[in-house]
Design an enzyme around this catalytic site. Structure first.
Site, PDB file in Angstrom:
ATOM      1  N   HIS A   1      17.268  36.253 -18.744  1.00  0.00           N
ATOM      2  CA  HIS A   1      16.230  37.076 -19.157  1.00  0.00           C
ATOM      3  C   HIS A   1      15.662  37.767 -17.788  1.00  0.00           C
ATOM      4  CE1 HIS A   1      14.405  36.234 -23.214  1.00  0.00           C
ATOM      5  NE2 HIS A   1      15.517  35.764 -23.385  1.00  0.00           N
TER       6      HIS A   1
ATOM      7  N   GLU B   1      17.954  42.480 -26.405  1.00  0.00           N
ATOM      8  CA  GLU B   1      16.735  42.794 -26.930  1.00  0.00           C
ATOM      9  C   GLU B   1      15.720  43.660 -26.056  1.00  0.00           C
ATOM     10  OE1 GLU B   1      16.834  39.461 -24.688  1.00  0.00           O
ATOM     11  OE2 GLU B   1      17.220  39.171 -26.848  1.00  0.00           O
TER      12      GLU B   1
END
Length: 317
Positions: free
Chosen positions: A37, A105
């Site tokens: 991330h 995402e």
């Protein structure tokens, strides 16, 4: 079923992740997942170390296999660069590295201001990115001019004996079909047996299927629910919002609609070993070969003791 530990880069510092990896190996976990991330989902999680630095450090403190769960090789980092990073990781771990990939995402991938593509385009980009990486792992110089990526006179010199396996994440039918077609394995965070069957019937066959979930260990279930709601309320955000919301503050806003009691459904909460075993059993019944569990919150010692003394021995019996 193989049971591994899921290192959450969104919630813990580099030192804490290394400590958890050591504890996981000592407790009897068989392998590791680590998330990739740029941002945490919400600010309360508070961390996001660079996964490739972490894999290098992990290779020096544990002998467990490591899978990224998952890396998006399409927007934030060019697949030619990720091919080099994955090859070096495989060398450092003596071949115990798997590159888990997914279509990503907006939370992590939009940071340069690029338009966030729709789902079909993201899957198209993912397929081309995987092809670029595999071409580079064949050795020699690579030139590629595709729909989404250009590679010119690129060669990876530090290579493992065997190229890393690529496992592909999929939560919907199109993504699962792509995983079945191009993946060396399948990754999911839902115990959905129908999707596992779709992967296997669509070409995945007997290739490994990895699943993962989050638990929150605490002395009582109510305390665990409170901690989970403080740190991971985004687990209750529905639909495709997790793919399109662009920042932690937007996930915080969406999470305001999630009731705290939803955490009892989203996570395994508390210290009852049977509850943890039942969740693992759901993944086994769905057809997964491996399951990875992450522990939310500060009670890491209690979590690893529970799994070492009760959960993992019960699975072996």
């Amino acid at each position: 079923m193989k049971v591994g530990y899921f290192l959450s880069s969104e919630e813990f510092t580099p030192a804490e992740l290394l400590d958890q990896a050591r504890r996981a190996e000592q407790a009897g976990f068989e392998s590791l997942w680590i998330s990739d991330h740029y941002h945490p989902w919400v600010d309360a999680q508070g961390q996001s170390p660079f996964v490739w630095s972490m894999i290098g450090a992990l290779s020096q403190v544990t002998t467990l296999p490591i899978t990224t769960a998952v890396t998006c090789p399409t927007v934030r980092i060019h697949p030619a660069v990720l091919a080099q990073a994955a090859a070096t990781s495989a060398v450092l771990t003596n071949g115990r590295f798997v590159l888990g990939v997914g279509s990503g995402e907006a939370l992590n991938e939009h940071i340069f201001g690029d338009a966030w593509p729709n789902a079909d385009v993201r899957l198209e980009m993912l397929e081309e990115a995987v092809a670029v990486m595999r071409a580079l792992w064949e050795g020699g110089f690579v030139n590629h001019r595709g729909t989404h990526y250009t590679v010119e006179n690129a060669r990876i010199y530090t290579m493992p004996e065997t190229p890393p396996a690529i496992y592909v994440s999929g939560f919907g039918p199109k993504a699962v079909d792509l995983a079945a077609r191009i993946g060396d394995g399948y990754v999911s965070t839902s115990p959905d047996g129908e999707l596992v069957r779709r992967f296997r019937d669509g070409g995945g066959g007997s290739k490994p299927a990895q699943g993962g979930f989050k638990a929150c260990f605490a002395p009582t279930e109510d305390e665990a629910v409170r901690i989970a709601y403080e740190r991971w309320p985004n687990a209750g955000v529905p639909g495709e919002l997790s793919q399109v919301l662009p920042s932690p503050k937007h996930f915080e806003q969406a999470s305001e609609m999630v009731p705290p009691e939803k955490m009892r459904e989203a996570h395994v909460c508390g210290s009852d070993p049977d509850a943890h075993l039942q969740q693992i059993e759901q993944y086994a019944k769905a057809g997964f070969d491996e399951v990875y569990v992450s522990n939310i919150g500060p009670h890491q010692a209690g979590f690893f003791d529970l799994y070492k003394s009760k959960v993992l021995p019960a699975l072996k019996r």
